[in-house]
Motif scaffolding. Structure first.
Motif: not given
Length: 383
Positions: A99-116
């Protein structure tokens, strides 16, 4: 200048081609990793069958289940994703999805950063044409560069962990996350009865993960008996159901219910990669049970089904896709803690890094002659 050999495929159904590329200039935040072992994943097989649902940068290098050793690194490449120190000689693994750590999912839902939305994806979305051409595990070396690809993740393995064992950490982590996903949804508790659909590498790893994470009883449904169902029992399945012996879904459902008790299992997890598993699996569940789908990582097609059964049985139905950056140490730790409890390396059948060796590894995996075909470029790194 020393040359490095790397395998590529030109498209679905193509044969492996081993090319040579020059030794790269390693950047200040980069490292070159000598591949000790890399598994052939079911996803690799589906990609070669043309099942991947998105465009791919053919030609590229497959392989994302790898353990290796750092042979060169830059001055600012000093620690892994979990802040463990790294240096030349460190054993490491890199996951495919970072995961990139900067997109919508990484920032708002880190527990589902697998959907980066913009992950770094080794063994899949980095084409061979991108220098230095070392972006997958079916190669002698793989290259990581935190400056070029800031989302890159790398994980240190224990110093005395065999690299072959490290190559299993990525698929095992996917299983652990799937069970944790069920736990968080209230669908998996200590002592539960679990049915695993599929006796391939993910299914075998899921059997062990279920036992280690507190399942009371584990049953595995799959084929063939040798080597897969036999190994499932060795890894903790109290019983197995052979789909080559029981050819109709109803016969398999009845057999599972006979084993677990007439009402059905608490949790059924599909690791088979076949869409027909779903409708069959939900009938193996007790009412109010939980179904976890983690085997449909690629698009193998659809099948007619009735969602009425999900409603009337009052089921939890969960999907589980890969894992996040923080999940990976769980897989490494489970493998390391239980290295003398399970015959992990017995899963692996070793193949040499040649065009014929890679082709045979893929062919045998597709024919289910192996549990985990594993490509080894450097036999001296096996131990």
């Amino acid at each position: 200048m020393e040359q490095i050999r790397v395998c590529t495929h030109a498209g679905p159904g193509s044969e492996p081609v081993i090319r040579t590329v020059p030794w790269p200039k390693v950047g200040r935040k980069a490292a070159l990793i000598k591949v000790g072992a890399c598994g052939v994943c079911g996803t690799d097989l589906h990609i070669l069958k043309g099942h991947w649902p998105k465009p791919l940068p053919w030609p590229f290098t497959l392989g994302h289940e790898l353990g290796g050793i750092i042979v060169e690194c830059g001055d600012e490449f000093s620690e892994d994703f979990m802040s463990k120190p790294l240096q030349v000689g460190s054993k490491v693994m890199i996951p495919p999805l970072m995961p990139c750590g900067r997109c919508y999912y990484c920032i708002h839902y880190p527990q589902t950063a697998n959907k980066c939305l913009t992950p770094v994806y080794y063994g899949r979305y980095l084409g061979f044409d991108k220098a230095p051409h070392l972006w997958g595990g079916w190669a002698e070396y793989v290259y990581v560069d935190l400056e070029m690809l800031p989302g890159t993740k790398i994980y240190k393995l224990p110093d005395d962990m065999p690299l072959r064992l490290g190559a299993l950490s990525e698929p095992l982590t996917s299983c652990i996350r799937a069970f944790n996903r069920a736990t968080r949804a209230g669908g998996f508790s200590w002592g539960d009865t679990v049915v695993i659909q599929g006796s391939g590498p993910i299914g075998i790893l899921a059997v062990a993960a279920a036992r280690e994470m507190g399942a009371g009883r584990v049953i595995c449904v799959g084929a063939p008996e040798e080597p897969r169902l036999k190994l499932a029992r060795e890894f903790g399945a109290e019983a197995t159901v052979d789909i080559e012996e029981l050819k109709s879904p109803q016969d398999r459902i009845d057999r599972v219910r006979d084993i677990v008790g007439g009402f059905g299992a608490d949790l059924v997890m599909d690791c088979s990669g076949h869409p027909t598993a779903g409708p069959e699996g939900i009938e193996m569940l007790r009412d109010g049970g939980t179904y976890v789908e983690m085997g449909q990582f690629t698009d193998a097609g659809s099948i007619d089904t009735s969602w009425h059964r999900i409603c009337t049985k009052d089921l939890n139905v969960l999907g589980s896709w890969g894992f996040t950056g923080n999940d990976l140490p769980l897989g490494v730790d489970m493998l390391y803690r239980t290295r003398d409890k399970y015959l992990w390396l017995k899963m692996q059948t070793i193949y040499p890094f040649t065009e014929a060796g890679v082709a045979q590894a893929v062919q045998d995996a597709m024919a289910m002659k192996t549990v985990k075909s594993t490509i080894v470029p450097w036999p001296e790194l096996l131990e």
